[in-house]
Design an enzyme around this catalytic site. Structure first.
Site, PDB file in Angstrom:
ATOM      1  N   ASP A  12       9.836   4.426   1.217  1.00 13.03           N
ATOM      2  CA  ASP A  12       8.620   3.667   1.200  1.00 13.03           C
ATOM      3  C   ASP A  12       7.940   4.146  -0.070  1.00 13.03           C
ATOM      4  OD1 ASP A  12       6.283   2.191   2.158  1.00 13.03           O
ATOM      5  OD2 ASP A  12       5.649   4.385   2.766  1.00 13.03           O
ATOM      6  N   ASP A  14       4.093   3.767  -0.915  1.00 14.20           N
ATOM      7  CA  ASP A  14       2.693   4.402  -0.667  1.00 14.20           C
ATOM      8  C   ASP A  14       2.694   5.494   0.144  1.00 14.20           C
ATOM      9  OD1 ASP A  14       1.571   2.098  -2.514  1.00 14.20           O
ATOM     10  OD2 ASP A  14       1.763   0.944  -0.619  1.00 14.20           O
ATOM     11  N   ASN A 143       2.042  -5.337  -3.436  1.00 15.24           N
ATOM     12  CA  ASN A 143       1.783  -4.842  -4.611  1.00 15.24           C
ATOM     13  C   ASN A 143       2.911  -4.012  -5.182  1.00 15.24           C
ATOM     14  OD1 ASN A 143      -1.059  -5.972  -4.836  1.00 15.24           O
ATOM     15  ND2 ASN A 143      -1.480  -4.519  -2.966  1.00 15.24           N
TER      16      ASN A 143
END
Length: 259
Positions: A12, A14, A143
């Protein structure tokens, strides 16, 4: 970690590679605080207008695709809005409109402040590169490429499965395992030979549901017990803890104490 049993690591973004989870949290808090404050008085006895908290983030938003996070939070407060479409303007009073507004807030913060990757995460990426272990980023956020570019990590990953890729491929978001399985497929690696590294409960659940070789939970605030309950085989507070023991000495004083 027994790296001999791992051919690929699916990470992952973030909260695992970069501290953008904190930026996301601030953007969500700004969004939902405004939503609650703007509700008309007497909007209904079943509507909960108590202040938005970090607990709301971890329970309803963390790790989920953006619009799903909006819908989950609104549902938890008894707030009903039309779903709308991804093309809705950021000021639209729809689930998608609110999700798009959050995206604007996040990118404003990211552009204004920039972002640096966690040093321990970079150290682990260096180690994996040295041993020839394939790596991929799997994030619910659309993002992802922007964050990777801003943090200087973009060149390290040939495979990035973000929210845009998931939508294009029709992949269910976390906590389903589809995005992680797609990343493993892109790398040409069997899931049983992959490690999933996640800081969100929903992400750990996706790894546990996909029959991956090992699921690593990174405790950046959600709690070690919550990550273990979601299916994490290993819980760390910093990715430097996954380095070979002889390399950890240089990081020992920089790794946060585990609760």
């Amino acid at each position: 970690m027994e790296w001999e049993n791992v051919d690929a690591v699916l990470l992952d973004l973030d909260g695992v590679l970069t501290p953008t989870a904190e930026v996301h949290m601030r953007a969500w808090a700004t969004l939902f605080t405004g939503v609650l404050e703007d509700l008309p008085e007497g909007d209904g006895d079943d509507v909960d207008t108590s202040p938005y908290t970090d607990e709301d983030y971890f329970e309803h938003v963390d790790g989920r695709p953006r619009y799903e996070g909006v819908a989950a939070f609104l549902g938890s407060r008894g707030i009903e809005l039309p779903h709308g479409t991804p093309d809705d303007a950021p000021d639209a009073a729809t689930v998608c409109g609110l999700g798009n507004r959050k995206n604007v807030l996040f990118n404003e913060l990211l552009d204004a402040e920039g972002i640096e990757p966690y040093p321990g995460s970079v150290a682990l990426l260096d180690h994996l590169q040295d041993r020839g272990t394939a790596v991929a980023v799997v994030t619910s956020s659309r993002n992802g490429p922007h964050v990777l570019d801003t943090s200087g990590l973009a060149e390290r990953f040939e495979v990035v499965v973000d929210g845009t890729v998931a939508a294009e491929q029709g992949l269910a978001g976390k906590p389903e395992p589809d995005t992680y399985r797609y990343a493993a497929e892109r790398l040409g690696t069997d899931p049983s030979r992959c490690a999933v590294v996640e800081d969100a409960v929903s992400g750990v659940q996706s790894g546990a549901a996909g029959s991956f070789g090992v699921v690593v939970g990174v405790d950046r605030g959600v709690g070690a017990d919550a990550l273990r309950s979601a299916g994490a085989d290993v819980v760390v507070t910093d990715l430097a803890e996954l380095l070979p023991r002889e390399q950890q000495d240089a990081w020992r004083d920089r790794i946060p104490a585990r609760p």
